[in-house]
Write a protein that holds these residues in place. Structure first.
Motif, mmCIF file in Angstrom:
data_model
loop_
_atom_site.group_PDB
_atom_site.id
_atom_site.type_symbol
_atom_site.label_atom_id
_atom_site.label_comp_id
_atom_site.label_asym_id
_atom_site.label_seq_id
_atom_site.Cartn_x
_atom_site.Cartn_y
_atom_site.Cartn_z
ATOM 1 N N TYR A 244 74.566 77.841 66.213
ATOM 2 C CA TYR A 244 75.183 78.086 64.907
ATOM 3 C C TYR A 244 74.516 79.190 64.086
ATOM 4 O O TYR A 244 75.049 79.550 63.035
ATOM 5 N N GLY A 245 73.388 79.688 64.539
ATOM 6 C CA GLY A 245 72.688 80.660 63.709
ATOM 7 C C GLY A 245 71.998 79.955 62.554
ATOM 8 O O GLY A 245 71.205 79.046 62.751
ATOM 9 N N ASN A 246 72.313 80.351 61.311
ATOM 10 C CA ASN A 246 71.704 79.744 60.125
ATOM 11 C C ASN A 246 72.366 78.396 59.839
ATOM 12 O O ASN A 246 73.191 78.255 58.927
ATOM 13 N N TRP A 247 71.980 77.387 60.611
ATOM 14 C CA TRP A 247 72.628 76.077 60.530
ATOM 15 C C TRP A 247 72.248 75.300 59.276
ATOM 16 O O TRP A 247 72.939 74.340 58.900
ATOM 17 N N ARG A 248 71.165 75.703 58.620
ATOM 18 C CA ARG A 248 70.730 74.981 57.413
ATOM 19 C C ARG A 248 71.632 75.246 56.212
ATOM 20 O O ARG A 248 71.668 74.466 55.265
ATOM 21 N N GLN A 249 72.352 76.352 56.244
ATOM 22 C CA GLN A 249 73.205 76.741 55.123
ATOM 23 C C GLN A 249 74.553 76.037 55.201
ATOM 24 O O GLN A 249 75.261 76.129 56.207
ATOM 25 N N VAL A 250 74.925 75.318 54.162
ATOM 26 C CA VAL A 250 76.239 74.680 54.106
ATOM 27 C C VAL A 250 77.289 75.761 53.861
ATOM 28 O O VAL A 250 77.151 76.558 52.926
ATOM 29 N N PRO A 251 78.325 75.838 54.692
ATOM 30 C CA PRO A 251 79.341 76.885 54.505
ATOM 31 C C PRO A 251 80.148 76.683 53.230
ATOM 32 O O PRO A 251 80.160 75.596 52.650
ATOM 33 N N ASP A 252 80.843 77.756 52.828
ATOM 34 C CA ASP A 252 81.676 77.636 51.631
ATOM 35 C C ASP A 252 82.976 76.910 51.982
ATOM 36 O O ASP A 252 83.267 76.618 53.141
#
Length: 267
Positions: A244-252
């Motif tokens: 997922y790449g930057n999996w820590r970031q919740v998507p918009d």
């Protein structure tokens, strides 16, 4: 800090259709967990289920499916066990139990139920339509072999749903599976491109871009998932970053809705 509770209240509040679906899927995984433990089989949460386990300690709040994976030998054993089971509630749905089901991975389903919005053209032909959990095999394949076999399966089988006559559709589907199983061994030389420790889902199961590495997956660890302990890859950070790449970031919001299989569950 991720506000998981706030996201749950927004997308899957208690009593909602989505939350009820999640609870049913968790019940299925706990059933599979017992089968695996009783038979000394190794499995782990993968895909979005692993992401939810590690980032949210449960389901991704808007998630409407659940995925597990097993090493090749354990996967084969689990498939055999589930096919031989006489469970009145659940069934292993694959090409053997439902010829209209042409995915490369089986689904462990409730026998009774209504299929949700995803894949309506193919899904309306399914024998079993209840809530289900996807079961994947992890194997020592190269990216290119995984990619080619996935595309080959789709090319041979995807459009069989257009055949209106059921007997003819069954015959053609059976022949196409036979062609597929004759051709896939010919792709074995593509594993020359496999890097040491590289893993992918079993040939034909798709998601070739999901790179996994033996050192990241094994030995399996456990985390709390919806107040129970479930297995996840050993190095969850590396495993999720590869997928997922930057999996820590919740998507918009827009990105979330793109990744929901059944939008009718989110109101």
């Amino acid at each position: 800090m991720i506000d998981t509770e706030g996201l749950k209240r927004k997308y899957a509040p208690e009593g909602s259709d989505l939350r009820n679906l999640q609870i049913k899927m968790l019940e299925e995984v706990l059933f599979l967990d017992k089968v695996c433990k009783d038979n000394h089989l190794t499995y782990f949460l993968t895909g979005g289920s692993a992401l939810g386990a590690i980032r949210h300690h449960g389901f991704i709040p808007w998630d409407d499916d659940m995925d597990i994976a097993l090493p090749k030998e354990d996967y084969r054993k689990l498939v055999d066990i589930l096919h031989e089971s006489d469970c009145h509630q659940y069934v292993l749905q694959d090409r053997h139990s439902d010829f209209n089901y042409i995915n490369g991975f089986p689904k462990f389903r409730e026998k009774e139920g209504n299929l949700l919005g995803a894949f309506p053209k193919r899904g309306k032909l399914y024998k079993y339509k209840g809530v289900g959990v996807d079961i994947f095999c992890v194997d020592k394949n190269s990216y290119i072999r995984s990619f080619v076999c996935g595309k080959l399966r789709v090319a041979l089988l995807h459009y069989t749903y257009l055949i209106k006559n059921e007997k003819l559709r069954k015959l053609v589907t059976k022949v196409q599976w036979g062609v597929y199983h004759c051709l896939t061994p010919l792709t074995w030389p593509l594993n020359v491109f496999r890097r040491k420790g590289e893993l992918h889902y079993g040939i034909g199961q798709g998601f070739a871009k999901h790179y996994m590495w033996e050192s990241e997956v094994f030995p399996i660890s456990e985390v709390v998932f919806e107040m129970v302990k479930l297995p996840v890859p050993h190095d969850g950070d590396a495993f999720l970053t590869n997928i997922y790449g930057n999996w820590r970031q919740v998507p918009d919001e827009e990105e979330i809705m793109k990744n929901v299989h059944n939008v009718e569950l989110i109101k």
